[in-house]
Design an enzyme around this catalytic site. Sequence first.
Site, mmCIF file in Angstrom:
data_model
loop_
_atom_site.group_PDB
_atom_site.id
_atom_site.type_symbol
_atom_site.label_atom_id
_atom_site.label_comp_id
_atom_site.label_asym_id
_atom_site.label_seq_id
_atom_site.Cartn_x
_atom_site.Cartn_y
_atom_site.Cartn_z
ATOM 1 N N HIS A 222 41.966 39.044 42.473
ATOM 2 C CA HIS A 222 42.626 38.132 43.437
ATOM 3 C C HIS A 222 44.117 38.448 43.561
ATOM 4 O O HIS A 222 44.947 37.549 43.604
ATOM 5 C CB HIS A 222 42.432 36.662 43.014
ATOM 6 C CG HIS A 222 41.029 36.162 43.154
ATOM 7 N ND1 HIS A 222 40.501 35.742 44.351
ATOM 8 C CD2 HIS A 222 40.033 36.027 42.250
ATOM 9 C CE1 HIS A 222 39.229 35.361 44.168
ATOM 10 N NE2 HIS A 222 38.923 35.532 42.913
ATOM 11 N N ASP B 299 38.707 35.412 36.980
ATOM 12 C CA ASP B 299 37.390 35.382 37.626
ATOM 13 C C ASP B 299 37.301 36.462 38.695
ATOM 14 O O ASP B 299 38.308 36.972 39.174
ATOM 15 C CB ASP B 299 37.144 34.012 38.265
ATOM 16 C CG ASP B 299 38.105 33.744 39.415
ATOM 17 O OD1 ASP B 299 39.296 34.053 39.258
ATOM 18 O OD2 ASP B 299 37.681 33.250 40.474
ATOM 19 N N GLU B 300 36.092 36.757 39.104
ATOM 20 C CA GLU B 300 35.818 37.566 40.291
ATOM 21 C C GLU B 300 36.734 38.787 40.395
ATOM 22 O O GLU B 300 37.461 38.954 41.367
ATOM 23 C CB GLU B 300 35.959 36.699 41.558
ATOM 24 C CG GLU B 300 34.950 35.568 41.591
ATOM 25 C CD GLU B 300 35.082 34.677 42.818
ATOM 26 O OE1 GLU B 300 34.056 34.137 43.238
ATOM 27 O OE2 GLU B 300 36.201 34.515 43.328
ATOM 28 N N CYS B 301 36.721 39.620 39.346
ATOM 29 C CA CYS B 301 37.541 40.832 39.379
ATOM 30 C C CYS B 301 36.614 42.036 39.552
ATOM 31 O O CYS B 301 36.040 42.501 38.569
ATOM 32 C CB CYS B 301 38.356 40.950 38.090
ATOM 33 S SG CYS B 301 39.286 42.488 38.012
#
Length: 756
Positions: free
Chosen positions: A251, A314-316
């Site tokens: 992000h 998160d969400e890497c």
Amino acid sequence: MTGCSSAPTVVADYEVVPAPLQITTAQQSPFVLKSGAVIGYPAGNAKMQKNAEFLAAFLKDQTGMVLKTAEGEGDITLQLGMQDENPEAYQLKVNSDGIVISAPSEAGVFYGIQTLRKSVSAAPDSQVEFPAVEIVDKPRFGYRGMMLDVGRHFFSMDELKTYIDMLALHNINRFHWHLSEDQGWRIEIKKYPKLTEIGSQRKETVIGRNSGKYDGKPYGGFYTQEQAKEIVQYAADRYITVIPEIDLPGHMQAALAAYPELGCTGGPYEVWTQWGVSDNVLCAGNDQTIQFIKDVLAEIIQIFPSEYIHVGGDECPKVKWETCPKCQARIKALGLKSDKQHTKEERLQSYVIHEAEEFLNANGRQMIGWDETLEGGLAPNATVMSWRGEGGGIEAAKQKHDVVMTPNTYLYFDYYQTKDVDGEPLAIGGYLPMERVYSYEPMPQSLTPEEQKYIIGVQANLWTEYIPDFKQVQYMVLPRMAALCESQWCAPEKKNYDEFLKRIIPLVNIYKQKGWNYATHIFDVMLELKPNTEKGTLDAVARTIDNAPIHYTLDGSEPGASSQLYNGVVQIDKPCILRTVAVRPEGNSRMTTDTIFFSKSSMKPITMLQPINKQYEFTGATVLVDGMTGNHNYKTGRWIAFYKNDMEAVIDLKEPTEISSLVLHTCVEKGDWVFDARAIKVFVSDDNKTFKEVASETYPAMKETDPNKIYTHELKFTPVKARYVKVFAQPEHSIPSWHGGKGNPGFLFVDELILN
């Protein structure tokens, strides 16, 4: 001067939200509060003086009464000295002489004040009669949070302050402030000025859900460090701690747009103009990256005094790391290896998170991160926010790490609040009505009492991809925040949804008086539609929050006060369009609309031979024979799911019946691992023992280009008479290689088995 006694008197009601632990009414005269009364507080205590001023302001807003504040005792006395190991506990005592709120800390007094103000609701130009009572109350969890994402959309200082006021009204004590995103960097970092010069502005924004069309309007905004400190102080005055989040190492595209040398490819990058998760992440093999993280966190801890600093995690996506020479060299140098649990790239993410944590710990702070921080091994002292369901939280608690529960299936307030999404502002999807939020029990039963101690709190989140303005922020969180705060504050045995619905009406009156834009779904007709397999009818059971009269039609016309009045179960035995509305003097509620059809399988007994997926079971097997189909949102309760096993159902037509076709719909949402069926079969039997196959079809694996939509499968066969019909459907057992979930089983969602 005492107020004019001709002012109307309202009677306080202590049944507030969140429900106090103990309310003991006393057989004594009430206390009548009038304009001119004094709120007393301990001499020399600035926090208690502020508490007294808050109470005076709240009561003036809600009743028009003007109260004075003074040191010492008053008509309402605020005091410390209550003995309780929970600093946020309070006692509220009312007798004919006055009101006393006492607590072990100023924060406890503040929560007593909230209960007092909510007991009055909103009654302009009145005096208030407080019945004699003793209330003893304290919160179940010490961490009671609410998150706001300002990365996707930016909100002004005044709007943030209103948000904090909303939290205070609901006894919430943590404001999680999500400050960085692919789509915008929102906090000034003096050592890296380009983060806000470049990273806070995107050239335009995608229209709708990544439609490929853009609005052509530059968008941006950021907070200076001074402004952030002002928010921290505003919150602290209301006993709310601000927890900042800088999401790393993913992000980060807005940061890379400002400092491209921190990415694996060196750029150029631009602040992202679409939604989702960018593959461009910080380069974990670059020494500058680790320095950048530490420098940013060093300034963050100067601005925010909170014990916790949130580092996201998160969400890497790891795709750039897999081909980046620097990242691969770092993996080699650290001796990281892939195994059954984790890839070497996941272990590399863990290394980055560990570096951030070590820095925070060395500076007297604790790290908190999303449950992905478990991947590759958890940083030693980290606290975990469990958002992908409860699994991450359970795992972290078993590893003796503190956990804040924030599962998306109960506590993501960017999800729709109603099944009828056509009348709603665009949202990310999902379905999270008030009742589901309320039903959340944060303490997983699978943990031992010792492990349960690691569950320290509960939080709801508001992600703002589809929330461009503050009015919509309020609409998405109010009144769901009221349901949240009971899970955070109340002892489980105090929770009762029907009682809560009565208690929420006065709270909504405070929203109204404040001019807050709240959603009104709870004032709609609450409708349960249940197949009655004995009578072969669909039984409609309806109610309203306040017992307002319900009117309905069965011919699809718009119901109103002159339509049929509901006065008990409506048994539907033929196709119709059922519409209901609650009629009130101040205006009618929104309408509910349900289209009901009848096939030969409708309202017939059904038995499952293989299990329904627990997470998406809803009301169970009867969903497949209730005469109703689902829309494109698979979380409304009109669909049920099968995962890791086939769907196998037997319908009892009750007598030999001629049939020649089956229609079965599937809902496909490939990004959520929800795929179409691979095979469907129909079998018939006279005795429910020996079955004969009458139809079967197989379907190819889905391609990346196949659209997300509702798929209709019709199987026709030679007319046959049978009493029992078995329907088999096979989910995608192995997701194709083009998909991020490749090799895993897919979900199969089915809404109705239509036999004719």
